[in-house]
Design a protein around this motif. Structure first.
Motif, short mmCIF file in Angstrom:
data_model
loop_
_atom_site.label_atom_id
_atom_site.label_comp_id
_atom_site.label_asym_id
_atom_site.label_seq_id
_atom_site.Cartn_x
_atom_site.Cartn_y
_atom_site.Cartn_z
N GLN A 56 0.85 -1.19 0.00
CA GLN A 56 0.00 0.00 0.00
C GLN A 56 0.88 1.24 0.00
OE1 GLN A 56 -2.54 -0.42 3.36
NE2 GLN A 56 -0.90 -0.40 4.84
N GLY A 57 0.31 2.31 -0.50
CA GLY A 57 1.09 3.54 -0.57
C GLY A 57 0.21 4.75 -0.79
N GLU A 58 0.85 5.89 -0.89
CA GLU A 58 0.18 7.15 -1.18
C GLU A 58 0.88 7.80 -2.35
OE1 GLU A 58 -0.42 9.77 2.12
OE2 GLU A 58 -1.26 8.19 3.37
N GLY A 59 0.11 8.57 -3.11
CA GLY A 59 0.70 9.22 -4.26
C GLY A 59 -0.19 10.32 -4.79
N GLU A 60 0.21 10.84 -5.94
CA GLU A 60 -0.54 11.90 -6.62
C GLU A 60 -0.85 11.42 -8.03
OE1 GLU A 60 0.74 16.00 -8.60
OE2 GLU A 60 0.96 16.02 -6.42
N VAL A 61 -2.10 11.63 -8.45
CA VAL A 61 -2.53 11.23 -9.78
C VAL A 61 -1.84 12.13 -10.80
CG1 VAL A 61 -4.50 11.03 -11.36
CG2 VAL A 61 -4.76 10.41 -8.94
N ARG A 62 -1.18 11.51 -11.79
CA ARG A 62 -0.50 12.24 -12.85
C ARG A 62 -1.22 12.10 -14.18
NH1 ARG A 62 4.38 14.90 -11.87
NH2 ARG A 62 4.36 15.23 -9.63
N THR A 72 -1.54 6.65 -13.86
CA THR A 72 -0.15 7.02 -13.61
C THR A 72 -0.09 7.77 -12.29
OG1 THR A 72 0.25 7.21 -15.99
CG2 THR A 72 1.87 8.23 -14.52
N LEU A 73 0.75 7.28 -11.39
CA LEU A 73 0.89 7.87 -10.06
C LEU A 73 2.35 8.24 -9.80
CD1 LEU A 73 -1.15 5.43 -7.77
CD2 LEU A 73 -1.86 7.68 -8.60
N LYS A 74 2.53 9.38 -9.16
CA LYS A 74 3.81 9.70 -8.55
C LYS A 74 3.62 9.30 -7.09
CE LYS A 74 7.06 13.35 -7.46
NZ LYS A 74 7.34 14.79 -7.51
N HIS A 75 4.29 8.23 -6.69
CA HIS A 75 4.01 7.66 -5.37
C HIS A 75 5.25 7.65 -4.48
CE1 HIS A 75 6.05 3.84 -6.17
NE2 HIS A 75 5.50 3.86 -7.38
N GLY A 76 5.00 7.56 -3.19
CA GLY A 76 6.07 7.36 -2.21
C GLY A 76 6.41 5.88 -2.17
N GLU A 77 7.18 5.49 -1.17
CA GLU A 77 7.53 4.08 -1.01
C GLU A 77 6.26 3.25 -0.84
OE1 GLU A 77 10.00 1.13 1.97
OE2 GLU A 77 10.30 3.29 2.11
N ILE A 78 6.23 2.09 -1.50
CA ILE A 78 5.09 1.19 -1.36
C ILE A 78 5.49 0.12 -0.35
CG2 ILE A 78 3.57 -0.47 -2.50
CD1 ILE A 78 3.85 1.16 -5.05
N SER A 79 4.86 0.18 0.84
CA SER A 79 5.18 -0.78 1.89
C SER A 79 4.74 -2.18 1.48
CB SER A 79 4.50 -0.37 3.20
OG SER A 79 3.09 -0.44 3.06
N GLY A 80 5.48 -3.15 1.90
CA GLY A 80 5.15 -4.54 1.59
C GLY A 80 5.69 -5.01 0.25
N MET A 81 6.26 -4.09 -0.54
CA MET A 81 6.76 -4.47 -1.86
C MET A 81 8.21 -4.05 -2.08
SD MET A 81 3.60 -3.76 -4.36
CE MET A 81 3.28 -5.28 -5.20
N ASP A 82 8.79 -3.37 -1.10
CA ASP A 82 10.16 -2.91 -1.25
C ASP A 82 10.33 -2.09 -2.53
OD1 ASP A 82 12.78 -2.61 -0.38
OD2 ASP A 82 13.48 -4.35 -1.52
N MET A 83 9.36 -1.19 -2.77
CA MET A 83 9.40 -0.35 -3.97
C MET A 83 9.63 1.10 -3.55
SD MET A 83 6.62 0.03 -7.04
CE MET A 83 6.71 -1.70 -7.41
N PRO A 84 10.69 1.71 -4.06
CA PRO A 84 11.00 3.09 -3.70
C PRO A 84 10.06 4.09 -4.38
CG PRO A 84 12.53 2.33 -5.36
CD PRO A 84 11.67 1.15 -4.99
N PRO A 85 10.09 5.35 -3.96
CA PRO A 85 9.27 6.38 -4.60
C PRO A 85 9.64 6.52 -6.09
CG PRO A 85 10.19 7.18 -2.54
CD PRO A 85 10.85 5.88 -2.83
N MET A 86 8.63 6.71 -6.91
CA MET A 86 8.81 6.91 -8.35
C MET A 86 7.48 7.27 -9.00
SD MET A 86 9.13 3.00 -9.80
CE MET A 86 10.16 2.34 -8.52
#
Length: 128
Positions: A56-62, A72-86
């Motif tokens: 899960q994560g938070e972001g902004e709709v692009r 398309t989202l500009k998101h922060g780190e997605i917890s539980g997936m080891d995915m950095p902001p992008m």
């Protein structure tokens, strides 16, 4: 059944039992020789626990693509997936999830990875 071997003028006879015992010493157990018929090939099931991750994560709709069910989202780190902001494109489970949002809206989301696919399963407005 006997097997005869002729070597330098003499005949040596080995019994089938001796040959079978020698062969058994050098063969793999039946379970290791071939995968079970019911076992799927590696990568065949995308729902395998090792292949499926949730986060899960938070972001902004692009960008919103309602016809393609993509967001398309500009998101922060997605917890539980080891995915950095992008900034990246996600597929959404249901196009109706996109109806409440516009470009620039902050959102919270839940995403599932099945193999190489990322699917947003829940999407809601977030506070700025």
């Amino acid at each position: 059944m006997n097997t005869s071997i002729r070597a330098s003028g003499s005949t040596a006879t080995l019994s089938a039992a001796v040959l079978a015992a020698v062969a058994a010493c050098f063969s793999l157990p039946a379970a290791a020789q071939a995968p079970a018929a019911s076992a799927p090939a590696h990568g065949a099931h995308s729902t395998h626990a090792a292949d499926m991750m949730e986060g899960q994560g938070e972001g902004e709709v692009r960008k919103i693509d309602r016809a393609g069910k993509k967001l398309t989202l500009k998101h922060g780190e997605i917890s539980g997936m080891d995915m950095p902001p992008m900034t990246m494109v996600f597929t959404v489970k249901e196009a109706a999830l996109l109806d409440r949002f516009k470009v620039g809206d902050p959102v919270r989301f839940k995403v599932t990875r099945q193999g190489a696919s990322l699917l947003i399963t829940e999407l809601e407005a977030a506070r700025r």
